[in-house]
Scaffold this motif. Structure first.
Motif, PDB file in Angstrom:
ATOM      1  N   ILE A 110      45.202 -37.558  10.811  1.00 26.46           N
ATOM      2  CA  ILE A 110      44.391 -36.647  11.622  1.00 26.46           C
ATOM      3  C   ILE A 110      43.721 -35.560  10.782  1.00 26.46           C
ATOM      4  O   ILE A 110      42.988 -34.728  11.320  1.00 26.46           O
ATOM      5  N   GLY A 111      43.959 -35.569   9.482  1.00 30.13           N
ATOM      6  CA  GLY A 111      43.324 -34.573   8.625  1.00 30.13           C
ATOM      7  C   GLY A 111      43.718 -34.778   7.179  1.00 30.13           C
ATOM      8  O   GLY A 111      44.644 -35.542   6.872  1.00 30.13           O
ATOM      9  N   GLU A 112      42.976 -34.120   6.276  1.00 30.35           N
ATOM     10  CA  GLU A 112      43.332 -34.179   4.858  1.00 30.35           C
ATOM     11  C   GLU A 112      42.676 -33.029   4.114  1.00 30.35           C
ATOM     12  O   GLU A 112      41.677 -32.453   4.546  1.00 30.35           O
ATOM     13  N   GLY A 113      43.279 -32.698   2.991  1.00 28.78           N
ATOM     14  CA  GLY A 113      42.740 -31.693   2.087  1.00 28.78           C
ATOM     15  C   GLY A 113      42.892 -32.190   0.659  1.00 28.78           C
ATOM     16  O   GLY A 113      43.224 -33.363   0.433  1.00 28.78           O
ATOM     17  N   ARG A 114      42.682 -31.311  -0.284  1.00 32.32           N
ATOM     18  CA  ARG A 114      42.764 -31.731  -1.681  1.00 32.32           C
ATOM     19  C   ARG A 114      44.192 -32.017  -2.116  1.00 32.32           C
ATOM     20  O   ARG A 114      44.422 -32.802  -3.023  1.00 32.32           O
ATOM     21  N   THR A 115      45.164 -31.381  -1.475  1.00 33.90           N
ATOM     22  CA  THR A 115      46.550 -31.536  -1.919  1.00 33.90           C
ATOM     23  C   THR A 115      47.385 -32.439  -1.029  1.00 33.90           C
ATOM     24  O   THR A 115      48.441 -32.917  -1.449  1.00 33.90           O
ATOM     25  N   ALA A 116      46.933 -32.687   0.217  1.00 35.28           N
ATOM     26  CA  ALA A 116      47.791 -33.433   1.141  1.00 35.28           C
ATOM     27  C   ALA A 116      46.969 -34.096   2.243  1.00 35.28           C
ATOM     28  O   ALA A 116      45.821 -33.732   2.497  1.00 35.28           O
ATOM     29  N   GLU A 117      47.606 -35.089   2.888  1.00 33.15           N
ATOM     30  CA  GLU A 117      47.058 -35.728   4.078  1.00 33.15           C
ATOM     31  C   GLU A 117      47.951 -35.362   5.265  1.00 33.15           C
ATOM     32  O   GLU A 117      49.171 -35.212   5.107  1.00 33.15           O
ATOM     33  N   ILE A 118      47.356 -35.258   6.452  1.00 34.03           N
ATOM     34  CA  ILE A 118      48.099 -34.888   7.656  1.00 34.03           C
ATOM     35  C   ILE A 118      48.131 -36.086   8.599  1.00 34.03           C
ATOM     36  O   ILE A 118      47.091 -36.667   8.913  1.00 34.03           O
ATOM     37  N   PHE A 119      49.338 -36.455   9.042  1.00 39.57           N
ATOM     38  CA  PHE A 119      49.515 -37.591   9.932  1.00 39.57           C
ATOM     39  C   PHE A 119      50.209 -37.146  11.220  1.00 39.57           C
ATOM     40  O   PHE A 119      51.075 -36.266  11.203  1.00 39.57           O
ATOM     41  N   GLU A 120      49.821 -37.783  12.310  1.00 38.42           N
ATOM     42  CA  GLU A 120      50.504 -37.563  13.584  1.00 38.42           C
ATOM     43  C   GLU A 120      51.837 -38.298  13.538  1.00 38.42           C
ATOM     44  O   GLU A 120      51.875 -39.519  13.392  1.00 38.42           O
ATOM     45  N   HIS A 121      52.932 -37.543  13.642  1.00 36.90           N
ATOM     46  CA  HIS A 121      54.268 -38.153  13.591  1.00 36.90           C
ATOM     47  C   HIS A 121      54.718 -38.562  14.985  1.00 36.90           C
ATOM     48  O   HIS A 121      55.212 -39.663  15.195  1.00 36.90           O
ATOM     49  N   ASN A 122      54.573 -37.647  15.930  1.00 33.93           N
ATOM     50  CA  ASN A 122      54.772 -37.918  17.357  1.00 33.93           C
ATOM     51  C   ASN A 122      54.043 -36.816  18.126  1.00 33.93           C
ATOM     52  O   ASN A 122      53.247 -36.084  17.540  1.00 33.93           O
ATOM     53  N   ASP A 123      54.311 -36.701  19.417  1.00 30.51           N
ATOM     54  CA  ASP A 123      53.577 -35.723  20.230  1.00 30.51           C
ATOM     55  C   ASP A 123      53.893 -34.280  19.861  1.00 30.51           C
ATOM     56  O   ASP A 123      53.150 -33.370  20.218  1.00 30.51           O
ATOM     57  N   GLU A 124      54.995 -34.072  19.144  1.00 31.18           N
ATOM     58  CA  GLU A 124      55.433 -32.705  18.858  1.00 31.18           C
ATOM     59  C   GLU A 124      55.377 -32.348  17.377  1.00 31.18           C
ATOM     60  O   GLU A 124      55.461 -31.171  17.026  1.00 31.18           O
ATOM     61  N   LYS A 125      55.232 -33.351  16.499  1.00 34.13           N
ATOM     62  CA  LYS A 125      55.308 -33.070  15.068  1.00 34.13           C
ATOM     63  C   LYS A 125      54.180 -33.756  14.299  1.00 34.13           C
ATOM     64  O   LYS A 125      53.682 -34.810  14.710  1.00 34.13           O
ATOM     65  N   VAL A 126      53.792 -33.130  13.195  1.00 31.89           N
ATOM     66  CA  VAL A 126      52.867 -33.759  12.249  1.00 31.89           C
ATOM     67  C   VAL A 126      53.549 -33.815  10.883  1.00 31.89           C
ATOM     68  O   VAL A 126      54.428 -33.009  10.574  1.00 31.89           O
ATOM     69  N   LEU A 127      53.118 -34.778  10.089  1.00 33.58           N
ATOM     70  CA  LEU A 127      53.641 -34.913   8.728  1.00 33.58           C
ATOM     71  C   LEU A 127      52.557 -34.491   7.741  1.00 33.58           C
ATOM     72  O   LEU A 127      51.464 -35.065   7.728  1.00 33.58           O
ATOM     73  N   LYS A 128      52.858 -33.494   6.960  1.00 32.18           N
ATOM     74  CA  LYS A 128      51.976 -33.101   5.853  1.00 32.18           C
ATOM     75  C   LYS A 128      52.489 -33.824   4.619  1.00 32.18           C
ATOM     76  O   LYS A 128      53.539 -33.473   4.071  1.00 32.18           O
TER      77      LYS A 128
END
Length: 270
Positions: free
Chosen positions: A4-22
């Motif tokens: 669901i997003g990204e930057g120069r240092t990390a990618e952001i993933f939807e883990h579930n409805d309450e959490k995201v994984l950086k």
């Protein structure tokens, strides 16, 4: 997992409805990831509107942090979608920065775990290979004359690190530190002035975004100064060491060259 997003240092993933994984990119220093995890934990104890941090995880030899899922939009996205609201969003950005700086850290439990601004800047300046030894020395001498502070500082505050849904949030505390607000604002101004836009943006759209960013930076600064007792001259004194320290970061060569030109112009004036 859905990205669901990204930057120069990390990618952001939807883990579930309450959490995201950086999930940090391969090769990103583990020490920096551990520090972000620790700082976010401490930030929560101060009641600052930052996402909850849950745990460290490892995915295919990459390290990540599970955070509370904030489903709003960043202030930069809000501004792009609603350019007529630029001034309002710039004021929100300034007021969030003021909120951070109202927290002064004196207790041993916290101050022993959060880095000190001037120590971090000096360390990074010493590691800036694009600077000569004499340039590093001159900048560090300048830094040593600047005032210390005990305010909480974000260390990388810009419109992509402020989000809005039903409430306002401050994210990405990897560079959290204790120091002087003027140094933290100087960092934000440098990001507005020299931060490179993402690759792949059409040139005509990039020009419009650059103008929008300049305008937002001006509005942000005006409102921050209105809300505080700081003078622009105090912030201006921090631009040189903060720019020099940024040369060690994962940023494009184009931005490093622009910062280097700024640094050398400032050194000629000293």
């Amino acid at each position: 997992m859905k990205q669901i997003g990204e930057g120069r240092t990390a990618e952001i993933f939807e883990h579930n409805d309450e959490k995201v994984l950086k999930l940090y990119r391969s090769g990103f220093p583990k020490k920096a990831i551990m520090y972000e995890y620790k700082v976010n934990t401490l930030i929560a104890s101060l009641g600052i509107p930052a996402p909850k941090v849950y745990e460290l995880v490892e995915v295919e030899d990459r390290i990540g942090i599970l955070f509370q899922y904030i489903k709003g939009s960043s202030l930069i996205h809000k501004t792009v979608q609603n350019p007529l609201e630029l001034k309002r969003y710039a004021k929100i950005l300034a007021e969030l920065h003021v909120l951070i700086h109202t927290h002064e850290i004196y207790t041993t439990d916290l101050s022993n775990q959060i880095r000190l601004q001037k120590e971090m800047l000096e360390h990074n300046i010493q590691q800036a290979k694009l600077l000569s030894d004499s340039e590093q020395m001159a900048i560090i001498e300048h830094l040593e004359k600047l005032p210390n502070g005990r305010a909480l500082c974000h260390g990388d505050f810009h419109p992509d690190n402020a989000m809005v849904d039903e409430q306002q949030w401050i994210i990405d505390w990897m560079n959290g530190m204790i120091g002087h607000p003027a140094g933290d604002v100087a960092r934000t101004l440098l990001l507005f002035r020299y931060g490179t836009l993402p690759e792949g943006i059409p040139s005509h759209f990039k020009e419009a975004l650059s103008q929008m960013r300049d305008n937002m930076g001006d509005e942000y600064l005006d409102h921050y100064l209105t809300c505080t007792n700081l003078l622009f001259e105090e912030i201006d004194q921090w631009l040189l060491p903060v720019a020099a320290a940024r040369l060690t970061e994962w940023i494009p060569d184009e931005e490093k060259e622009a910062l280097l030109s700024f640094i050398r112009e400032r050194l000629l004036l000293k």
